[in-house]
Enzyme design. Structure first.
Site, mmCIF file in Angstrom:
data_model
loop_
_atom_site.group_PDB
_atom_site.id
_atom_site.type_symbol
_atom_site.label_atom_id
_atom_site.label_comp_id
_atom_site.label_asym_id
_atom_site.label_seq_id
_atom_site.Cartn_x
_atom_site.Cartn_y
_atom_site.Cartn_z
ATOM 1 N N CYS A 1 -3.858 2.529 -5.037
ATOM 2 C CA CYS A 1 -3.214 3.672 -4.006
ATOM 3 C C CYS A 1 -2.144 4.341 -4.716
ATOM 4 O O CYS A 1 -2.233 5.585 -4.344
ATOM 5 C CB CYS A 1 -2.689 2.619 -2.805
ATOM 6 S SG CYS A 1 -1.533 1.502 -3.444
ATOM 7 N N HIS B 1 1.035 -1.158 0.131
ATOM 8 C CA HIS B 1 -0.104 -0.049 -0.102
ATOM 9 C C HIS B 1 0.830 1.409 -0.170
ATOM 10 O O HIS B 1 1.818 1.344 0.653
ATOM 11 C CB HIS B 1 -0.835 -0.035 1.201
ATOM 12 C CG HIS B 1 -1.935 1.078 1.290
ATOM 13 N ND1 HIS B 1 -2.732 1.545 0.257
ATOM 14 C CD2 HIS B 1 -2.151 2.035 2.257
ATOM 15 C CE1 HIS B 1 -3.452 2.513 0.575
ATOM 16 N NE2 HIS B 1 -2.934 2.840 1.743
ATOM 17 N N ASP C 1 -4.424 9.051 2.954
ATOM 18 C CA ASP C 1 -4.395 7.800 2.859
ATOM 19 C C ASP C 1 -5.771 7.079 2.236
ATOM 20 O O ASP C 1 -6.852 7.372 2.952
ATOM 21 C CB ASP C 1 -4.452 7.022 4.275
ATOM 22 C CG ASP C 1 -3.827 5.525 4.176
ATOM 23 O OD1 ASP C 1 -4.286 4.858 3.132
ATOM 24 O OD2 ASP C 1 -3.382 4.781 4.883
#
Length: 289
Positions: free
Chosen positions: A205, A146, A163
């Site tokens: 991401c 991630h 995030d």
């Protein structure tokens, strides 16, 4: 000034919803993909596709940008692009886009002051962008699962964390912020922005990191007036990750064609008509012999 490539929208989200292949299926996919087609050999995953300033993109990097989890190299290219073709238009700006490898090294080094000679000069820097990865070990190349984005405002003494699968990288981002605080010798208030746009698959991401970085840099920091307070919130914003991937590929292809054009004009006497094995190059064309 129109920025963000139109990839941030209100009430609209376009995402690539495909999932990663099983590892064995991925190996077979690559074997078929990079075998000879119509008698002409195709680029292998590790073959260079474009040399852009300090980044050498491979065929695998390009394929990851199309529909997979972004590599360190792909994110580093995007930072090089923003740095050379966008940030360069603002010579008075003191903003650092730290590469993924250096951000990871800072996170994993107990004494970040020992890295000072390898890092940019942070004196007079106002903001630092850092891609954060959740890789737990330095022994694994392209490790982790991630990416998130940390924006340190040295001027305001605040570290903002974006995030897209919050709070996945919360601890890693806090650690990076602490290391930067040690490097600069100044405490930072850590803010995890829970209103950050959220991805809806397992692969976007890195794309979110690239597009958020671009938006915050171009639409917030570089266009702000000194006397105005700039909001770092992304509340109400959504990310067109599919469009972002297409735009990144478009930019890469345009630079690749430009590199080929420049190389064809050079007519190096050392090649004797042979086609160069080096990839098209932007940034140091004279190195291609």
């Amino acid at each position: 000034m129109q920025t963000g490539m139109g990839l941030f929208h209100k009430n609209m989200l376009l995402l690539n919803r495909s999932a990663k292949r099983h590892p064995l299926a991925e190996i077979e996919h690559k074997r078929r993909k990079y075998s000879k087609t119509n008698g002409r050999p195709q680029l292998a995953p590790d073959d260079a596709y474009l040399s852009y300033h300090d980044v050498r993109l491979t065929r695998e990097d390009i394929d990851c940008i199309k529909n997979d989890w972004l590599t360190d190299n792909a994110i580093a290219f995007w930072e090089e692009y923003l740095e050379h073709e966008k940030l360069g238009e603002y010579p008075k700006a003191n903003i650092v886009l730290l590469r993924p490898s250096m951000a990871f090294l800072i996170m994993k080094t107990q004494d970040p002051l020992s890295l000072k000679s390898a890092l940019p000069d942070f004196n007079n820097v106002t903001h630092i962008f850092l891609p954060v990865n959740d890789c737990r070990t330095v022994d694994v190349a392209e490790g982790g699962s991630h990416w998130s984005l940390l924006l340190v405002s040295v001027t305001d003494g605040v570290a903002f964390h974006y995030d897209s699968m919050s709070p996945s990288n919360l601890q890693e981002a806090k650690l990076v912020a602490h290391r930067i605080s040690q490097l600069i010798g100044k405490p930072f208030k850590f803010i995890n922005l829970e209103d950050s746009p959220q991805q809806e698959n397992s692969m976007d991401c890195g794309v979110y990191v690239c597009l958020l970085m671009q938006h915050l840099l171009l639409s917030r920091l570089l266009t702000a007036h000194a006397e105005n307070k700039v909001s770092m919130s992304m509340r109400g914003s959504e990310v067109d990750a599919t469009g972002g991937r297409k735009e990144m590929l478009r930019i890469i292809e345009a630079r690749r064609k430009e590199g080929e054009r420049r190389r064809s004009r050079s007519h190096s006497p050392y090649t004797h008509g042979r086609k160069s094995r080096s990839p098209p190059r932007i940034g140091d064309e004279n190195a291609d012999v």
